[in-house]
Design a protein around this motif. Structure first.
Motif, PDB file in Angstrom:
ATOM      1  N   ASN A  57       0.860  -1.172   0.000  1.00  0.00           N
ATOM      2  CA  ASN A  57       0.000   0.000   0.000  1.00  0.00           C
ATOM      3  C   ASN A  57       0.900   1.227   0.000  1.00  0.00           C
ATOM      4  OD1 ASN A  57      -2.663  -1.197   0.184  1.00  0.00           O
ATOM      5  ND2 ASN A  57      -2.050  -1.882   2.218  1.00  0.00           N
ATOM      6  N   TYR A  58       0.363   2.306  -0.548  1.00  0.00           N
ATOM      7  CA  TYR A  58       1.088   3.567  -0.583  1.00  0.00           C
ATOM      8  C   TYR A  58       0.288   4.588   0.206  1.00  0.00           C
ATOM      9  CZ  TYR A  58       4.109   1.517  -4.071  1.00  0.00           C
ATOM     10  OH  TYR A  58       5.013   0.702  -4.709  1.00  0.00           O
ATOM     11  N   LEU A  59       0.886   5.091   1.275  1.00  0.00           N
ATOM     12  CA  LEU A  59       0.250   6.091   2.117  1.00  0.00           C
ATOM     13  C   LEU A  59       0.690   7.456   1.624  1.00  0.00           C
ATOM     14  CD1 LEU A  59       1.061   4.437   5.553  1.00  0.00           C
ATOM     15  CD2 LEU A  59      -0.899   4.015   4.053  1.00  0.00           C
ATOM     16  N   VAL A  60      -0.264   8.369   1.490  1.00  0.00           N
ATOM     17  CA  VAL A  60       0.033   9.696   0.957  1.00  0.00           C
ATOM     18  C   VAL A  60      -0.260  10.734   2.034  1.00  0.00           C
ATOM     19  CG1 VAL A  60      -0.396  11.298  -0.940  1.00  0.00           C
ATOM     20  CG2 VAL A  60      -0.647   8.833  -1.333  1.00  0.00           C
ATOM     21  N   ASN A  61       0.678  11.657   2.200  1.00  0.00           N
ATOM     22  CA  ASN A  61       0.582  12.677   3.244  1.00  0.00           C
ATOM     23  C   ASN A  61      -0.063  13.951   2.692  1.00  0.00           C
ATOM     24  OD1 ASN A  61       0.931  14.548   5.247  1.00  0.00           O
ATOM     25  ND2 ASN A  61       3.144  14.287   5.430  1.00  0.00           N
ATOM     26  N   PRO A  62      -1.311  14.224   3.059  1.00  0.00           N
ATOM     27  CA  PRO A  62      -1.986  15.427   2.576  1.00  0.00           C
ATOM     28  C   PRO A  62      -1.369  16.739   3.087  1.00  0.00           C
ATOM     29  CG  PRO A  62      -3.509  14.042   3.831  1.00  0.00           C
ATOM     30  CD  PRO A  62      -2.158  13.414   3.905  1.00  0.00           C
ATOM     31  N   ARG A  63      -0.518  16.670   4.115  1.00  0.00           N
ATOM     32  CA  ARG A  63       0.135  17.869   4.657  1.00  0.00           C
ATOM     33  C   ARG A  63       1.418  18.230   3.895  1.00  0.00           C
ATOM     34  NH1 ARG A  63       0.025  17.979  11.185  1.00  0.00           N
ATOM     35  NH2 ARG A  63      -2.091  17.224  11.480  1.00  0.00           N
ATOM     36  N   HIS A  64       1.899  17.311   3.068  1.00  0.00           N
ATOM     37  CA  HIS A  64       3.181  17.530   2.391  1.00  0.00           C
ATOM     38  C   HIS A  64       3.064  18.663   1.374  1.00  0.00           C
ATOM     39  CE1 HIS A  64       6.687  16.723  -0.139  1.00  0.00           C
ATOM     40  NE2 HIS A  64       7.200  16.156   0.935  1.00  0.00           N
ATOM     41  N   PRO A  65       4.099  19.506   1.235  1.00  0.00           N
ATOM     42  CA  PRO A  65       4.043  20.639   0.307  1.00  0.00           C
ATOM     43  C   PRO A  65       3.786  20.248  -1.156  1.00  0.00           C
ATOM     44  CG  PRO A  65       6.042  20.733   1.655  1.00  0.00           C
ATOM     45  CD  PRO A  65       5.324  19.473   2.009  1.00  0.00           C
ATOM     46  N   GLU A  66       4.119  19.025  -1.544  1.00  0.00           N
ATOM     47  CA  GLU A  66       3.914  18.607  -2.934  1.00  0.00           C
ATOM     48  C   GLU A  66       2.638  17.778  -3.126  1.00  0.00           C
ATOM     49  OE1 GLU A  66       7.741  18.174  -5.336  1.00  0.00           O
ATOM     50  OE2 GLU A  66       8.294  17.384  -3.351  1.00  0.00           O
ATOM     51  N   PHE A  67       1.769  17.789  -2.119  1.00  0.00           N
ATOM     52  CA  PHE A  67       0.511  17.039  -2.230  1.00  0.00           C
ATOM     53  C   PHE A  67      -0.331  17.509  -3.411  1.00  0.00           C
ATOM     54  CE2 PHE A  67      -3.954  16.168  -1.105  1.00  0.00           C
ATOM     55  CZ  PHE A  67      -3.880  14.787  -1.008  1.00  0.00           C
ATOM     56  N   ASN A  68      -0.167  18.756  -3.814  1.00  0.00           N
ATOM     57  CA  ASN A  68      -0.945  19.283  -4.944  1.00  0.00           C
ATOM     58  C   ASN A  68      -0.603  18.578  -6.266  1.00  0.00           C
ATOM     59  OD1 ASN A  68       1.624  20.411  -5.112  1.00  0.00           O
ATOM     60  ND2 ASN A  68       0.898  22.355  -5.910  1.00  0.00           N
ATOM     61  N   LYS A  69       0.470  17.791  -6.290  1.00  0.00           N
ATOM     62  CA  LYS A  69       0.832  17.016  -7.488  1.00  0.00           C
ATOM     63  C   LYS A  69       0.062  15.696  -7.575  1.00  0.00           C
ATOM     64  CE  LYS A  69       5.487  18.905  -7.870  1.00  0.00           C
ATOM     65  NZ  LYS A  69       6.929  18.573  -7.856  1.00  0.00           N
ATOM     66  N   VAL A  70      -0.604  15.318  -6.496  1.00  0.00           N
ATOM     67  CA  VAL A  70      -1.414  14.088  -6.457  1.00  0.00           C
ATOM     68  C   VAL A  70      -2.745  14.385  -7.133  1.00  0.00           C
ATOM     69  CG1 VAL A  70      -2.576  12.446  -4.923  1.00  0.00           C
ATOM     70  CG2 VAL A  70      -0.307  13.326  -4.327  1.00  0.00           C
ATOM     71  N   ALA A  71      -3.186  13.491  -8.008  1.00  0.00           N
ATOM     72  CA  ALA A  71      -4.426  13.763  -8.742  1.00  0.00           C
ATOM     73  C   ALA A  71      -5.251  12.501  -8.947  1.00  0.00           C
ATOM     74  CB  ALA A  71      -4.094  14.381 -10.100  1.00  0.00           C
ATOM     75  N   ALA A  72      -6.547  12.640  -8.740  1.00  0.00           N
ATOM     76  CA  ALA A  72      -7.479  11.563  -9.102  1.00  0.00           C
ATOM     77  C   ALA A  72      -7.699  11.657 -10.612  1.00  0.00           C
ATOM     78  CB  ALA A  72      -8.790  11.719  -8.358  1.00  0.00           C
ATOM     79  N   LEU A  73      -7.353  10.598 -11.320  1.00  0.00           N
ATOM     80  CA  LEU A  73      -7.453  10.599 -12.781  1.00  0.00           C
ATOM     81  C   LEU A  73      -8.839  10.196 -13.261  1.00  0.00           C
ATOM     82  CD1 LEU A  73      -4.005   8.982 -13.616  1.00  0.00           C
ATOM     83  CD2 LEU A  73      -4.613  11.419 -13.549  1.00  0.00           C
ATOM     84  N   GLU A  74      -9.436   9.246 -12.570  1.00  0.00           N
ATOM     85  CA  GLU A  74     -10.794   8.829 -12.916  1.00  0.00           C
ATOM     86  C   GLU A  74     -11.395   8.060 -11.752  1.00  0.00           C
ATOM     87  OE1 GLU A  74     -11.253   5.986 -16.096  1.00  0.00           O
ATOM     88  OE2 GLU A  74      -9.614   4.752 -15.372  1.00  0.00           O
ATOM     89  N   ALA A  75     -12.701   8.050 -11.703  1.00  0.00           N
ATOM     90  CA  ALA A  75     -13.446   7.278 -10.708  1.00  0.00           C
ATOM     91  C   ALA A  75     -14.584   6.591 -11.455  1.00  0.00           C
ATOM     92  CB  ALA A  75     -13.987   8.180  -9.613  1.00  0.00           C
ATOM     93  N   VAL A  76     -14.568   5.265 -11.423  1.00  0.00           N
ATOM     94  CA  VAL A  76     -15.591   4.500 -12.140  1.00  0.00           C
ATOM     95  C   VAL A  76     -16.313   3.589 -11.163  1.00  0.00           C
ATOM     96  CG1 VAL A  76     -14.395   4.600 -14.368  1.00  0.00           C
ATOM     97  CG2 VAL A  76     -13.933   2.708 -12.816  1.00  0.00           C
ATOM     98  N   PRO A  77     -17.608   3.370 -11.381  1.00  0.00           N
ATOM     99  CA  PRO A  77     -18.353   2.472 -10.486  1.00  0.00           C
ATOM    100  C   PRO A  77     -17.668   1.107 -10.402  1.00  0.00           C
ATOM    101  CG  PRO A  77     -19.847   3.598 -11.978  1.00  0.00           C
ATOM    102  CD  PRO A  77     -18.450   3.903 -12.454  1.00  0.00           C
ATOM    103  N   PHE A  78     -17.678   0.538  -9.211  1.00  0.00           N
ATOM    104  CA  PHE A  78     -17.014  -0.751  -8.980  1.00  0.00           C
ATOM    105  C   PHE A  78     -18.005  -1.705  -8.338  1.00  0.00           C
ATOM    106  CE2 PHE A  78     -14.463  -3.830  -6.670  1.00  0.00           C
ATOM    107  CZ  PHE A  78     -13.490  -4.150  -7.611  1.00  0.00           C
ATOM    108  N   GLU A  79     -18.107  -2.885  -8.902  1.00  0.00           N
ATOM    109  CA  GLU A  79     -18.998  -3.910  -8.368  1.00  0.00           C
ATOM    110  C   GLU A  79     -18.158  -5.041  -7.794  1.00  0.00           C
ATOM    111  OE1 GLU A  79     -22.620  -6.409 -10.193  1.00  0.00           O
ATOM    112  OE2 GLU A  79     -22.384  -4.366 -10.990  1.00  0.00           O
ATOM    113  N   PHE A  80     -18.362  -5.340  -6.545  1.00  0.00           N
ATOM    114  CA  PHE A  80     -17.635  -6.424  -5.886  1.00  0.00           C
ATOM    115  C   PHE A  80     -18.218  -7.766  -6.292  1.00  0.00           C
ATOM    116  CE2 PHE A  80     -16.705  -2.842  -3.176  1.00  0.00           C
ATOM    117  CZ  PHE A  80     -15.401  -3.062  -2.774  1.00  0.00           C
TER     118      PHE A  80
END
Length: 155
Positions: free
Chosen positions: A123-146
């Motif tokens: 797993n990759y944990l991402v720090n929202p407080r980090h100065p470069e957090f603005n480089k993190v981007a959601a590219l797409e969100a698609v419905p998911f069926e389990f």
């Protein structure tokens, strides 16, 4: 790098780490925001499944594909740095202390940690407080069926 997370529909565009901040988790204490992501869709699925009661199939989930910048250094915990109880259930305070320090020190944007549910996966944990957090981007969100077979109760 592309990573994944499964989020309820209402929160699919929220990368703030607020959910983890409210609930706490294996790698963070309540009150510390952190964004949990996984290296694969399969790992995301297992991570959700282990937190759901048997017989209940999660509904209204979206698979979110997230971009993490390759040019930023990431923290990776070596096996010898992991506390002996790192994958215990319920999770230990020792892992929360590691994750909390990662967030508060803000030296790294990303921390790569082993999955407690699937050996050899990360797993990759991402720090929202980090100065470069603005480089993190959601590219797409698609419905998911389990797949319902993951949640079947044995009779």
């Amino acid at each position: 790098m592309i990573v994944y997370r499964l989020s309820r529909g209402k929160y699919r565009n929220d990368l703030s780490g607020r959910g983890a901040e409210l609930a706490g988790g294996r790698w963070n204490s309540k009150g510390i925001a952190i964004l949990y992501t996984s290296e694969s869709i399969a790992l995301c699925t297992v991570e959700i499944a282990v937190h759901m009661p048997l017989g209940i199939v999660p509904a209204d989930y979206f698979l979110v594909r997230i971009y993490l910048p390759d040019e930023v250094p990431l923290q990776e915990l070596a096996d010898e740095e992991l506390p002996a109880d790192w994958k215990s259930f319920p999770h230990a305070n020792s892992t929360q202390e590691i994750g909390d320090a990662f967030v508060m020190e803000s030296e790294y944007l990303i921390m790569k940690v082993p999955s407690a549910t699937v050996q050899g996966n990360y797993n990759y944990l991402v720090n929202p407080r980090h100065p470069e957090f603005n480089k993190v981007a959601a590219l797409e969100a698609v419905p998911f069926e389990f797949d319902k077979r993951l949640f079947v109760k044995e009779s």
